[in-house]
Design a protein around this motif. Sequence first.
Motif, PDB file in Angstrom:
ATOM      1  N   ASP A  12      46.655  46.066  51.789  1.00  0.00           N
ATOM      2  CA  ASP A  12      46.542  44.786  52.493  1.00  0.00           C
ATOM      3  C   ASP A  12      45.184  44.658  53.171  1.00  0.00           C
ATOM      4  O   ASP A  12      44.524  43.628  53.077  1.00  0.00           O
ATOM      5  N   THR A  13      44.793  45.733  53.867  1.00  0.00           N
ATOM      6  CA  THR A  13      43.497  45.699  54.567  1.00  0.00           C
ATOM      7  C   THR A  13      42.353  45.455  53.568  1.00  0.00           C
ATOM      8  O   THR A  13      41.510  44.587  53.790  1.00  0.00           O
ATOM      9  N   PHE A  14      42.347  46.227  52.490  1.00  0.00           N
ATOM     10  CA  PHE A  14      41.250  46.115  51.531  1.00  0.00           C
ATOM     11  C   PHE A  14      41.256  44.755  50.828  1.00  0.00           C
ATOM     12  O   PHE A  14      40.203  44.150  50.620  1.00  0.00           O
ATOM     13  N   SER A  15      42.450  44.285  50.484  1.00  0.00           N
ATOM     14  CA  SER A  15      42.533  42.980  49.809  1.00  0.00           C
ATOM     15  C   SER A  15      41.944  41.912  50.701  1.00  0.00           C
ATOM     16  O   SER A  15      41.257  41.001  50.248  1.00  0.00           O
ATOM     17  N   ASP A  16      42.227  42.087  51.992  1.00  0.00           N
ATOM     18  CA  ASP A  16      41.752  41.127  52.963  1.00  0.00           C
ATOM     19  C   ASP A  16      40.227  41.126  53.052  1.00  0.00           C
ATOM     20  O   ASP A  16      39.581  40.100  52.899  1.00  0.00           O
ATOM     21  N   ILE A  17      39.644  42.305  53.272  1.00  0.00           N
ATOM     22  CA  ILE A  17      38.186  42.360  53.461  1.00  0.00           C
ATOM     23  C   ILE A  17      37.451  42.103  52.155  1.00  0.00           C
ATOM     24  O   ILE A  17      36.427  41.431  52.127  1.00  0.00           O
ATOM     25  N   LEU A  18      37.939  42.657  51.076  1.00  0.00           N
ATOM     26  CA  LEU A  18      37.209  42.557  49.810  1.00  0.00           C
ATOM     27  C   LEU A  18      37.644  41.351  48.975  1.00  0.00           C
ATOM     28  O   LEU A  18      37.127  41.126  47.882  1.00  0.00           O
ATOM     29  N   GLU A  19      38.617  40.629  49.507  1.00  0.00           N
ATOM     30  CA  GLU A  19      39.146  39.445  48.809  1.00  0.00           C
ATOM     31  C   GLU A  19      39.571  39.771  47.386  1.00  0.00           C
ATOM     32  O   GLU A  19      39.095  39.193  46.414  1.00  0.00           O
ATOM     33  N   LEU A  20      40.474  40.715  47.280  1.00  0.00           N
ATOM     34  CA  LEU A  20      40.954  41.124  45.965  1.00  0.00           C
ATOM     35  C   LEU A  20      42.048  40.196  45.447  1.00  0.00           C
ATOM     36  O   LEU A  20      42.312  40.150  44.248  1.00  0.00           O
ATOM     37  N   GLY A  21      42.674  39.483  46.374  1.00  0.00           N
ATOM     38  CA  GLY A  21      43.830  38.653  46.046  1.00  0.00           C
ATOM     39  C   GLY A  21      43.728  37.855  44.756  1.00  0.00           C
ATOM     40  O   GLY A  21      44.604  37.975  43.895  1.00  0.00           O
ATOM     41  N   PRO A  22      42.670  37.087  44.570  1.00  0.00           N
ATOM     42  CA  PRO A  22      42.606  36.203  43.400  1.00  0.00           C
ATOM     43  C   PRO A  22      42.655  36.931  42.052  1.00  0.00           C
ATOM     44  O   PRO A  22      42.973  36.321  41.049  1.00  0.00           O
ATOM     45  N   PHE A  23      42.289  38.221  42.026  1.00  0.00           N
ATOM     46  CA  PHE A  23      42.274  38.864  40.702  1.00  0.00           C
ATOM     47  C   PHE A  23      43.155  40.116  40.635  1.00  0.00           C
ATOM     48  O   PHE A  23      43.015  40.925  39.737  1.00  0.00           O
ATOM     49  N   LEU A  24      44.071  40.258  41.581  1.00  0.00           N
ATOM     50  CA  LEU A  24      44.958  41.431  41.557  1.00  0.00           C
ATOM     51  C   LEU A  24      45.777  41.510  40.268  1.00  0.00           C
ATOM     52  O   LEU A  24      46.143  42.586  39.825  1.00  0.00           O
ATOM     53  N   HIS A  25      46.066  40.351  39.677  1.00  0.00           N
ATOM     54  CA  HIS A  25      46.921  40.360  38.494  1.00  0.00           C
ATOM     55  C   HIS A  25      46.138  40.120  37.203  1.00  0.00           C
ATOM     56  O   HIS A  25      46.709  39.857  36.157  1.00  0.00           O
ATOM     57  N   THR A  26      44.828  40.221  37.311  1.00  0.00           N
ATOM     58  CA  THR A  26      43.977  40.064  36.127  1.00  0.00           C
ATOM     59  C   THR A  26      43.677  41.448  35.558  1.00  0.00           C
ATOM     60  O   THR A  26      43.402  42.374  36.312  1.00  0.00           O
ATOM     61  N   PRO A  27      43.727  41.594  34.224  1.00  0.00           N
ATOM     62  CA  PRO A  27      43.358  42.905  33.644  1.00  0.00           C
ATOM     63  C   PRO A  27      41.923  43.275  34.010  1.00  0.00           C
ATOM     64  O   PRO A  27      41.045  42.408  34.057  1.00  0.00           O
ATOM     65  N   VAL A  28      41.719  44.546  34.264  1.00  0.00           N
ATOM     66  CA  VAL A  28      40.420  45.019  34.735  1.00  0.00           C
ATOM     67  C   VAL A  28      39.291  44.612  33.781  1.00  0.00           C
ATOM     68  O   VAL A  28      38.205  44.252  34.210  1.00  0.00           O
ATOM     69  N   ARG A  29      39.582  44.661  32.477  1.00  0.00           N
ATOM     70  CA  ARG A  29      38.511  44.357  31.508  1.00  0.00           C
ATOM     71  C   ARG A  29      38.009  42.930  31.632  1.00  0.00           C
ATOM     72  O   ARG A  29      36.933  42.594  31.131  1.00  0.00           O
ATOM     73  N   GLN A  30      38.799  42.056  32.292  1.00  0.00           N
ATOM     74  CA  GLN A  30      38.364  40.665  32.422  1.00  0.00           C
ATOM     75  C   GLN A  30      37.656  40.382  33.750  1.00  0.00           C
ATOM     76  O   GLN A  30      37.246  39.260  34.001  1.00  0.00           O
TER      77      GLN A  30
END
Lengths: 333, 265
Positions: A138-156
């Motif tokens: 949660d902390t990292f998603s918040d600071i690094l704004e991972l939310g929008p691509f958490l469900h995207t395959p890494v290769r994309q």
Amino acid sequence: MALIEVENVAKTFRVAKRYEGRFGAIRSLLAREYREVHAVDKVSFQLEAGEMVGYIGPNGAGKSTTIKMLTGILVPSSGRIMVAGRVPYQERVAHVRKIGVVFGQRSQLWWDLPTIESFELLRHIYKIPFERWRENLDTFSDILELGPFLHTPVRQLSLGQRMRADLAAALLHDPNILFLDEPTIGLDVVAKDRIRQFLQRINKERGTTVILTTHDLEDIERLCQRVILIDHGTLIYDGALEELRNRFGRERTVVIDIENGLPDNAHDWRPIGVNSVRREGRRFWFSFDRHATTAAALIGEIAQRYQIRDLTVEEPKIETIVRQIYESGSVTV
Amino acid sequence: MFSLYLRLIWARIRGQMQYKAAFWVDLIGFLVTSGIDFVVIAILFTRFDSLAGWSIYEIGLLYALTQISFSFAEMIMRGFDAPFETMMQRGSFDGVLIRPLDSFFQVLSSEFQLRRLGRTAQASAVLIFALSNLAIDWTFAKIVLFVLTLIAGTIIYSAIIVIGATICFWTIKTPEVINAFTHGGNQLASYPLSIYNEWIRRIFLMVIPIAFTNYPTALVLLNRSDPHGLAAQIAWASPLVALVFFGVARLFWQYGVNSYQSTGS
């Protein structure tokens, strides 16, 4: 005892000689000759817990080799390395449980799967308690704004997104030390900035010791109080960035594009404190000593003579600093 | 550890399923190409009634035993196959060494090639064809031996694949000669061991024990005896031979990892 102790460490690679010419490949197969490459040569330094250190040097200086020895990937040819009381390669598994590693060029994530699944797998690999894992994510998603691509395959993912995901992945298990090999390579200014801010917070809030290699001096400037500079495998400077810059990185450069209508005497003019002027068309490079004048004063002076269209201030490159260290004769090796 | 293995393998299989069409094409491809192997043997038998006293059905049993084991090994040990070569070439083995798990375990759980089931399916069809034409007096012991042999065979082929991968630590590329032992080995093992000359028999019994994937067990199941005096009961030693051979491969692997760490390729 320091957190990281590096004592007279050397790493020598044996590289098979290659022969040129038509039968070169056959010849190098039959008569294998080796030459020794001293990637790291008798390097010593110590790091205390909570430090944030820049390990810098030109390409091929031995930065990555040092990181690989500190992380336990490689065994030193000679010398002694202790990290948190352990010899990294001898107790590899126990050692890597306590460290995080990010290679700028290579992702450690599962390529074909959504990003979140890599984080899930890491939870099981490092046996992170669920609550703690959730909290960190949660902390990292918040600071690094991972939310929008958490469900995207890494290769994309874009390079910047991938880098952020890799950073989070390296920190989920609460490592004491974070190793970063060229964490900002290839990133744009905004992405670089986000990563630098994140590293600063992790270091401050969690006390994580951070060692990063880079050839971007700006990374160092923004993040590290201390720099260790190596060249050709040898340590040539270890100390405060401020001092390094005062002694060897004094020369900055103001680059200016001017509007039409050059004065005739454009060639002769040299403001005070400026060591050299170079010109190409409408672009000028004014190299100045940061102790003799400031960028602001210099720009002001230039603006009085020319109509400035665009300008940037360039910091000295690592290569320049290295050259000046050698020229000053302060390298005794 | 096993649940982590399943989790990692499952992640891999889901990764592969991102490319569904490629999966089915490959699965059917393996079925067809490996099917040709036995067709060649069958064609041979249109000219001969038997080979060194073995009927086509008996040969089919030999073929199926070794092929099924080989397909399992290829499926399970895929991580040590071509993907490991790529790992070496790209230097991503570094990523293995920064994880708090045994390196062998990580490479093992990095890949699982479900599509090799094509070969399993084909070999199983040959097995059914062979068994339905053979009058084997199945006892409990024979069933146990049959299953043990498949397991031992899988372990033996797995060990060869590991040895091939380990050589990569020095050469970066798995040498072609390893294919001579995996693909070549299971071709050779498709025929009765007795037809080969002495030194080949010795190698496949004692050095690279591919013969233990099928021959002694087939002797027991078919109540045959070996013309060179090999005791059929040695079949029961297959699991032991397999484990010893695998142990050697595993040690060699560790030696390779240590060597990688001190040379850094």
